[in-house]
Each structure stands twice: as structure tokens, then as C-alpha cells.
Design an enzyme around this catalytic site. Sequence first.
Site, mmCIF file in Angstrom:
data_model
loop_
_atom_site.group_PDB
_atom_site.id
_atom_site.type_symbol
_atom_site.label_atom_id
_atom_site.label_comp_id
_atom_site.label_asym_id
_atom_site.label_seq_id
_atom_site.Cartn_x
_atom_site.Cartn_y
_atom_site.Cartn_z
ATOM 1 N N ASN A 1 0.892 -1.327 0.147
ATOM 2 C CA ASN A 1 0.036 0.067 -0.087
ATOM 3 C C ASN A 1 1.029 1.217 -0.167
ATOM 4 O O ASN A 1 0.425 2.257 0.150
ATOM 5 C CB ASN A 1 -0.947 0.033 1.188
ATOM 6 C CG ASN A 1 -1.962 -1.262 1.291
ATOM 7 O OD1 ASN A 1 -2.343 -1.595 0.154
ATOM 8 N ND2 ASN A 1 -2.002 -1.671 2.527
ATOM 9 N N HIS B 1 -13.793 -1.640 6.633
ATOM 10 C CA HIS B 1 -12.708 -2.528 7.329
ATOM 11 C C HIS B 1 -12.849 -3.022 8.493
ATOM 12 O O HIS B 1 -13.700 -2.582 9.200
ATOM 13 C CB HIS B 1 -11.543 -1.453 7.255
ATOM 14 C CG HIS B 1 -10.121 -2.174 7.525
ATOM 15 N ND1 HIS B 1 -9.659 -2.359 8.690
ATOM 16 C CD2 HIS B 1 -9.232 -2.841 6.666
ATOM 17 C CE1 HIS B 1 -8.402 -2.812 8.860
ATOM 18 N NE2 HIS B 1 -8.205 -3.150 7.414
ATOM 19 N N GLU C 1 -15.816 4.122 4.041
ATOM 20 C CA GLU C 1 -14.234 4.399 3.526
ATOM 21 C C GLU C 1 -14.477 5.139 2.366
ATOM 22 O O GLU C 1 -15.466 5.011 1.422
ATOM 23 C CB GLU C 1 -13.584 2.961 3.314
ATOM 24 C CG GLU C 1 -13.459 2.426 4.546
ATOM 25 C CD GLU C 1 -12.992 0.976 4.595
ATOM 26 O OE1 GLU C 1 -12.314 0.577 3.359
ATOM 27 O OE2 GLU C 1 -13.374 0.105 5.187
ATOM 28 N N SER D 1 -10.800 -1.160 0.464
ATOM 29 C CA SER D 1 -9.405 -1.610 0.640
ATOM 30 C C SER D 1 -9.333 -2.708 -0.205
ATOM 31 O O SER D 1 -8.426 -3.120 -0.776
ATOM 32 C CB SER D 1 -9.008 -1.744 2.080
ATOM 33 O OG SER D 1 -9.986 -2.761 2.719
ATOM 34 N N ASP E 1 -13.265 6.575 6.648
ATOM 35 C CA ASP E 1 -11.983 6.241 6.770
ATOM 36 C C ASP E 1 -11.320 6.428 5.322
ATOM 37 O O ASP E 1 -11.460 5.796 4.548
ATOM 38 C CB ASP E 1 -12.072 4.844 7.250
ATOM 39 C CG ASP E 1 -10.572 4.268 7.276
ATOM 40 O OD1 ASP E 1 -9.590 4.901 6.942
ATOM 41 O OD2 ASP E 1 -10.475 3.090 7.526
ATOM 42 N N HIS F 1 -7.129 4.626 2.148
ATOM 43 C CA HIS F 1 -6.554 4.416 0.901
ATOM 44 C C HIS F 1 -6.777 5.881 0.141
ATOM 45 O O HIS F 1 -6.710 5.538 -1.159
ATOM 46 C CB HIS F 1 -7.112 3.150 0.379
ATOM 47 C CG HIS F 1 -6.683 1.784 1.158
ATOM 48 N ND1 HIS F 1 -5.553 1.035 0.838
ATOM 49 C CD2 HIS F 1 -7.355 1.145 2.226
ATOM 50 C CE1 HIS F 1 -5.414 0.103 1.784
ATOM 51 N NE2 HIS F 1 -6.656 -0.086 2.581
ATOM 52 N N LYS G 1 0.444 3.900 4.537
ATOM 53 C CA LYS G 1 0.043 3.538 3.227
ATOM 54 C C LYS G 1 0.726 4.621 2.347
ATOM 55 O O LYS G 1 1.800 4.543 2.387
ATOM 56 C CB LYS G 1 -1.511 3.107 3.007
ATOM 57 C CG LYS G 1 -2.044 2.200 3.983
ATOM 58 C CD LYS G 1 -3.381 1.830 3.858
ATOM 59 C CE LYS G 1 -4.070 1.147 5.053
ATOM 60 N NZ LYS G 1 -3.377 0.245 5.318
HETATM 61 C C1 LIG Z 1 -9.404 1.056 5.095
HETATM 62 C C2 LIG Z 1 -8.429 0.652 6.223
HETATM 63 N N1 LIG Z 1 -8.687 1.263 7.432
HETATM 64 C C3 LIG Z 1 -7.777 0.999 8.373
HETATM 65 C C4 LIG Z 1 -6.639 0.192 8.449
HETATM 66 C C5 LIG Z 1 -5.798 -0.273 9.386
HETATM 67 O O1 LIG Z 1 -4.821 0.755 9.503
HETATM 68 P P1 LIG Z 1 -3.374 0.476 10.126
HETATM 69 O O2 LIG Z 1 -2.876 -0.808 9.218
HETATM 70 O O3 LIG Z 1 -2.602 1.481 10.512
HETATM 71 O O4 LIG Z 1 -4.028 -0.492 11.392
HETATM 72 C C6 LIG Z 1 -6.529 -0.495 7.268
HETATM 73 C C7 LIG Z 1 -5.463 -1.235 6.761
HETATM 74 O O5 LIG Z 1 -4.590 -1.943 7.280
HETATM 75 C C8 LIG Z 1 -7.430 -0.124 5.936
HETATM 76 O O6 LIG Z 1 -7.283 -0.816 4.731
#
Ligand SMILES: Cc1ncc(COP(=O)(O)O)c(C=O)c1O
Length: 393
Positions: free
Chosen positions: A48, A134, A180, A184, A209, A212, A243
Amino acid sequence: MSSFEDFLQSQLRQITEAGLLRKPSMVSPAQGSVVQSGGQTLQNFSSNDYLGLANHPAVKKAAQEAIDRAGAGTGASRLICGTLPEHLQLEADLSTFKRCEAALGFSSGYAAAMGAIPALMGKGDVIILDKLCHACLVDGAHLSGATLRVFPHNDLSALESRLLWARKTHPQAKVLVLAESVYSMDGDLALLSEIVELKDRHGAWLLLDEAHGVGVLGEGGRGLADAVGVAHRVELQMGTLGKALGSSGAYLCGAASLREFLVNRARSFIFSTAPPPSAAAAASAAIALLSDPYTAGNLISSLHKNVQRLCMNLQLPASPSPIVPIILGAEETAMQSSARLREAGFLVPAIRFPTVARGQARLRITLSSGHTDTAIDDLAYAIRESSANSHFE
Ligand SMILES: Cc1ncc(COP(=O)(O)O)c(C=O)c1O
């Protein structure tokens, strides 16, 4: 009663028999569009790190200088003695970049969701979330104790009917929508303007969120909310630093009062050691790069050019994000396809249940601005070959 070891072995057998056993495979260097793994050189289509910033000289230098200046670790939570100038600088940089009043850093995106959602919502409240949210949003919603309602992915009329239901059955409740900006595992975008209209019409709040979306969408990579002009109407904008920003950690941004509230109520912020200053400084350096229109323009346009090159090569619809899924169905098929691509020199992960629904196993290809045209064309060729040899359903 079975022994602890018997319990573990029987669980592992069940996971293996279901074709769902996972093992982390080591790659070196950690990021980059070409990596070494298991003695092989692989073109990395699984990271990512969309803009290659994890290995950008300015980002690495900022992390190294922060270690020299402030040490490797923080020794305490932010509220004890773990708040360093690097954390406050990052939060100031994030709020300028995201054009918000304030931002608060967390050690990961998972921690941000697990802290913020239960801080805001509780028993008697209602959380309405997109089916493809997620795991960290789902887990944060469960932890809050609120009543949960899921709507089919991007289905606006289903979202509206859940909002109406919430208002009718829980007239006094706080109602929070979770979505989101870029999903993802599918790489598609939220219908954000419409979601914002709906949540405003029904007096709900929105946590978006942008894990991405940041670094990928909108002017200088400010994300989808900024791109569609609704950032000021989103109560909580979340993003990750691990990411496109090439570091590690996460943030929530919005009003100054939101930041102060989370400092006092988000348990994953209060009861966890502060992130290392190197991670904060690296993220600040990444934001500085994206704040320069020329640098950001080059990086982001190379990324999207690479995405479109792969999609054209594979005769897939143009993806709005760097995530290109190839849905294969059975877990076994996805695992075999990923293994064949690995033999051919490409690191493309198979994504299985529980990350995606059963029967929706897939290859998840992620592009970076650092991929060469040759690597992209070679990957497309390898996928087409596999498909012609009917390894794909
Ligand atoms: C959409 C989304 N939100 C949150 C996270 C979590 O973030 P982190 O990896 O910093 O815990 C991820 C992936 O890891 C994700 O794809």
C-alpha cells in the site's frame, strides 16, 4: 478437558482444512516495487506504499534525524510524558494539509477506530455501516455497544432506510455512519456526496476512513472528501500514515473540540505508548512532499497512469484507485493463482475469508508510482497466460 496445546493444534487443523491458514512471508527490503522473498526477486504488486514514499530519501532522512534527536522510543503514553515535538508537528502538518482545525495521531488505523468509535458511541446509540467496511471499523463499532445496522455496499436507498429506522426507533440516539473513501479490497469509491447529503438530512454523523484515499485522491492527495468538496461536512476524517504516506500510524481530524474530546476519551490513545518520533517525523516529511504541487502532481499522476495501464492491459474497467481486484471465487483458486504468479516473479496476494466474504476470494493487485511500464506489462501478460491456461475461473 483438552490441554492448551491440544486446543491450539485442533484450531490450526480446522483453519488448514478450510484452506485459510496464513503465514507471514518475509520480504526485504520492507517496501519498494521490487523485493526479495524466499530467495526470489519479485515485482511487488502487494504494497500500500502507493507513492514509494517509504523509501523516499527525504522521508527516511526525517526518520533518521528524529531518532538522533529524540531517540527510538517514547517511553510512555502521550498523556504521561510521551508527547514529543514530532507528534505536535505532525498534528499541525496534518491539520494544514487536510484543511481541518485539528488532528490527533494514533499508533495505527486499527487503534484509531477502536479508540474513536467507542469514545463517541455507546449503548442506546446507532451505528450504520457499509457492508465492506474494514475490520477495524466493524470491531470499533462492536466494542462501542451501540446497535449496529449494515447496509449493502454503496446502496444509498438501503442507507436511507436504515437512517429512517434509526430516527424512528431511537429518537434520542446519536447516529453514526461509517464509510471508507476507497474500499480496501475492491478499490472502488464511496458515493460520498450522496452519503453526506443523507447523513445531514437525517441528523447523523459520518466517520470517513480515508486510509486508501490519502495520497491518492484529490488535490495533492488530500483525499476523497476534499476532492468532492464535502470535507467540511464530515465530522470525523480518519486516515492512516502507513500506506501512501510511507510511515506508520494514523490520525483523526476535524474540529478542535473533536481532538480535545478524543484526547480525553479515546482509550487506545490514552492507554498506549506514544508512537515513535521517527514515524511522526517521516509522516511529516511525506506531507511536506505532497504539499509541493509539483512533487505531488508527478507522484500521483504516475500512480494513476500505472493503474490505467494495467487495467487497459487486462481489459478491466479503469480503476479510480491503485487497488485492482481480480475476483476468482474459491479460496483454493486464488491461492493457486497467487502461487503461479509468484513462480513467474510477481508478488500478488490472494485475499480470502475472513478479509472478504466466502466465495469472493481474489487476487488483490496494488500499483505504485514506482512500477515500471515493463513490470506492469509483464504482470498483465502473466495474468493473461494464467487465464488462457484456465487457472482462473
Ligand atoms: C480501510 C482501512 N482502514 C484502516 C486500516 C488499518 O490501518 P493500520 O494498518 O494503520 O492499522 C486499514 C489497513 O490496514 C485499511 O485498509
